[in-house]
Design a protein around this motif. Sequence first.
Motif, PDB file in Angstrom:
ATOM      1  N   LEU A   8      33.284  37.449  31.009  1.00 38.98           N
ATOM      2  CA  LEU A   8      33.720  38.987  31.331  1.00 38.98           C
ATOM      3  C   LEU A   8      35.008  38.917  32.013  1.00 38.98           C
ATOM      4  CD1 LEU A   8      30.333  40.466  32.352  1.00 38.98           C
ATOM      5  CD2 LEU A   8      31.302  40.755  30.248  1.00 38.98           C
ATOM      6  N   CYS A   9      34.854  37.942  32.736  1.00 39.60           N
ATOM      7  CA  CYS A   9      36.526  37.889  33.656  1.00 39.60           C
ATOM      8  C   CYS A   9      37.653  37.523  32.787  1.00 39.60           C
ATOM      9  CB  CYS A   9      36.309  36.848  34.729  1.00 39.60           C
ATOM     10  SG  CYS A   9      37.937  36.827  35.474  1.00 39.60           S
ATOM     11  N   ALA A  10      37.197  36.588  31.875  1.00 37.13           N
ATOM     12  CA  ALA A  10      38.111  36.175  30.734  1.00 37.13           C
ATOM     13  C   ALA A  10      38.407  37.232  30.014  1.00 37.13           C
ATOM     14  CB  ALA A  10      37.735  34.935  30.004  1.00 37.13           C
ATOM     15  N   LEU A  48      46.992  33.290  41.083  1.00 30.88           N
ATOM     16  CA  LEU A  48      45.764  32.622  40.068  1.00 30.88           C
ATOM     17  C   LEU A  48      44.405  33.109  40.320  1.00 30.88           C
ATOM     18  CD1 LEU A  48      47.220  28.849  40.060  1.00 30.88           C
ATOM     19  CD2 LEU A  48      47.056  30.401  38.242  1.00 30.88           C
ATOM     20  N   ASP A  49      43.754  33.722  39.646  1.00 27.92           N
ATOM     21  CA  ASP A  49      42.321  34.325  39.894  1.00 27.92           C
ATOM     22  C   ASP A  49      41.415  33.159  39.730  1.00 27.92           C
ATOM     23  OD1 ASP A  49      43.798  36.713  40.368  1.00 27.92           O
ATOM     24  OD2 ASP A  49      42.693  37.705  38.685  1.00 27.92           O
ATOM     25  N   ALA A  50      40.439  33.016  40.800  1.00 32.84           N
ATOM     26  CA  ALA A  50      39.344  32.237  40.677  1.00 32.84           C
ATOM     27  C   ALA A  50      38.064  33.452  40.789  1.00 32.84           C
ATOM     28  CB  ALA A  50      39.280  31.424  42.104  1.00 32.84           C
ATOM     29  N   CYS A  51      37.637  33.913  39.538  1.00 35.45           N
ATOM     30  CA  CYS A  51      36.914  34.544  39.475  1.00 35.45           C
ATOM     31  C   CYS A  51      35.344  34.496  39.832  1.00 35.45           C
ATOM     32  CB  CYS A  51      36.782  35.465  38.140  1.00 35.45           C
ATOM     33  SG  CYS A  51      38.512  35.606  37.411  1.00 35.45           S
ATOM     34  N   GLY A  52      34.974  33.145  39.331  1.00 37.58           N
ATOM     35  CA  GLY A  52      33.574  32.646  39.533  1.00 37.58           C
ATOM     36  C   GLY A  52      33.885  31.280  38.793  1.00 37.58           C
ATOM     37  N   ASN A 100      41.951  37.984  48.535  1.00 37.75           N
ATOM     38  CA  ASN A 100      40.414  38.430  48.440  1.00 37.75           C
ATOM     39  C   ASN A 100      40.360  39.008  46.725  1.00 37.75           C
ATOM     40  OD1 ASN A 100      38.161  40.030  48.688  1.00 37.75           O
ATOM     41  ND2 ASN A 100      38.871  41.212  50.124  1.00 37.75           N
ATOM     42  N   HIS A 101      39.533  38.499  46.275  1.00 36.85           N
ATOM     43  CA  HIS A 101      39.156  38.983  44.823  1.00 36.85           C
ATOM     44  C   HIS A 101      37.763  39.585  44.619  1.00 36.85           C
ATOM     45  CE1 HIS A 101      39.886  39.337  40.556  1.00 36.85           C
ATOM     46  NE2 HIS A 101      39.043  38.349  40.225  1.00 36.85           N
ATOM     47  N   GLY A 102      37.309  39.995  45.867  1.00 33.94           N
ATOM     48  CA  GLY A 102      35.911  40.655  46.011  1.00 33.94           C
ATOM     49  C   GLY A 102      34.901  39.615  46.236  1.00 33.94           C
ATOM     50  N   ARG A 104      31.664  39.630  44.862  1.00 34.24           N
ATOM     51  CA  ARG A 104      30.758  39.638  43.520  1.00 34.24           C
ATOM     52  C   ARG A 104      31.555  39.800  42.367  1.00 34.24           C
ATOM     53  NH1 ARG A 104      26.362  43.514  44.639  1.00 34.24           N
ATOM     54  NH2 ARG A 104      25.789  42.590  42.800  1.00 34.24           N
ATOM     55  N   HIS A 105      32.730  40.104  42.433  1.00 31.11           N
ATOM     56  CA  HIS A 105      33.606  40.023  41.069  1.00 31.11           C
ATOM     57  C   HIS A 105      33.174  41.519  40.289  1.00 31.11           C
ATOM     58  CE1 HIS A 105      36.041  39.020  37.513  1.00 31.11           C
ATOM     59  NE2 HIS A 105      36.633  38.675  38.257  1.00 31.11           N
ATOM     60  N   ILE A 106      33.063  42.541  41.089  1.00 30.05           N
ATOM     61  CA  ILE A 106      32.780  44.062  40.573  1.00 30.05           C
ATOM     62  C   ILE A 106      33.830  44.815  40.603  1.00 30.05           C
ATOM     63  CG2 ILE A 106      31.292  45.813  41.154  1.00 30.05           C
ATOM     64  CD1 ILE A 106      29.300  43.901  42.377  1.00 30.05           C
ATOM     65  N   ALA A 204      47.173  34.375  36.065  1.00 34.31           N
ATOM     66  CA  ALA A 204      46.569  33.528  35.262  1.00 34.31           C
ATOM     67  C   ALA A 204      45.408  33.062  36.095  1.00 34.31           C
ATOM     68  CB  ALA A 204      47.389  32.499  34.861  1.00 34.31           C
ATOM     69  N   HIS A 205      44.429  32.151  35.282  1.00 32.12           N
ATOM     70  CA  HIS A 205      43.364  31.926  35.901  1.00 32.12           C
ATOM     71  C   HIS A 205      43.357  30.465  36.369  1.00 32.12           C
ATOM     72  CE1 HIS A 205      42.405  35.913  34.391  1.00 32.12           C
ATOM     73  NE2 HIS A 205      41.428  35.859  35.070  1.00 32.12           N
ATOM     74  N   ILE A 206      42.717  30.058  37.432  1.00 32.46           N
ATOM     75  CA  ILE A 206      42.325  28.794  38.033  1.00 32.46           C
ATOM     76  C   ILE A 206      40.877  28.365  37.647  1.00 32.46           C
ATOM     77  CG2 ILE A 206      42.211  29.141  40.413  1.00 32.46           C
ATOM     78  CD1 ILE A 206      44.005  26.616  40.790  1.00 32.46           C
TER      79      ILE A 206
HETATM   80 ZN   LIG Z   1      38.802  38.197  37.955  1.00 35.29          ZN
END
Ligand SMILES: [Zn+2]
Length: 247
Positions: A8-10, A48-52, A100-102, A104-106, A204-206
């Motif tokens: 979902l994050c992607a 860089l986001d580290a969503c989960g 801070n990216h939250g 629980r990624h909501i 971008a994402h890590i």
């Molecule tokens: Zn994210």
Amino acid sequence: MGLLRNSLCAMALSLFATPPGNAATLVEPTLHLKPQAVEGGGRVALTLDACGGKTDTRILSALVDNRIPATIFVTGIWLKRNAAAVEIMRAHPDLFELENHGGRHIPAVDMPRKIYGISSAGSPDAVQAEVESGAAALASAGGPAPKWFRGATAEYSPSAIAMIRKLGFKIAGFSVNGDGGSLLGAKETARRIGAAKDGDVIIAHINQPTHAAGEGVVQGLLALRAKGMTFVRLDDADGVGNDGTTE
Ligand SMILES: [Zn+2]
């Protein structure tokens, strides 16, 4: 569940079209660095986001080896599962700023709705809980308190933006979508990041080690460095965002 959240994050950042009827109420803020005369190729901020999920060690190693600073937006979920990566980041405070990216990624949207298929926080209290639980997770992982917040999907309701600012956080938009939610190929990711200009804030994402995009992130960063671009963290530069996100 982790895999679902990752997908979902992607997806979230890969799509720009907002479903009909949603356009009027949600915003996707931009962020730029204030222009600064520097010798060489200018300044960019890598975020860089580290969503989960996991850690893309291709990117983490390249940042350490090439001494490229970055601002990492981490969730409480990711922090719990990636202690080794957190340790590496904490061991290089000159390179890594954790924000801070939250919890629980909501998505930080205070009315019930779906954003790219993800259920929003849905109420002011739930937005506040997402922001504060993300900050608490970072505090319990050690290190300085976060000053910036970026919500899941990077979309917000204007009232949620006002609330997050009141909680004491600046909100981190971006100006270059580097990896399309980590779903782009290596070549296109490298092209987008390599084309960043003075003042850009790259996202971008890590957290997607199996995706081709991560290879492109590394290539794009090395291309920028070869052009003489300077990398800064968000705390090292005056970022200016729209939609009331930084002032
Ligand atoms: Zn994210």
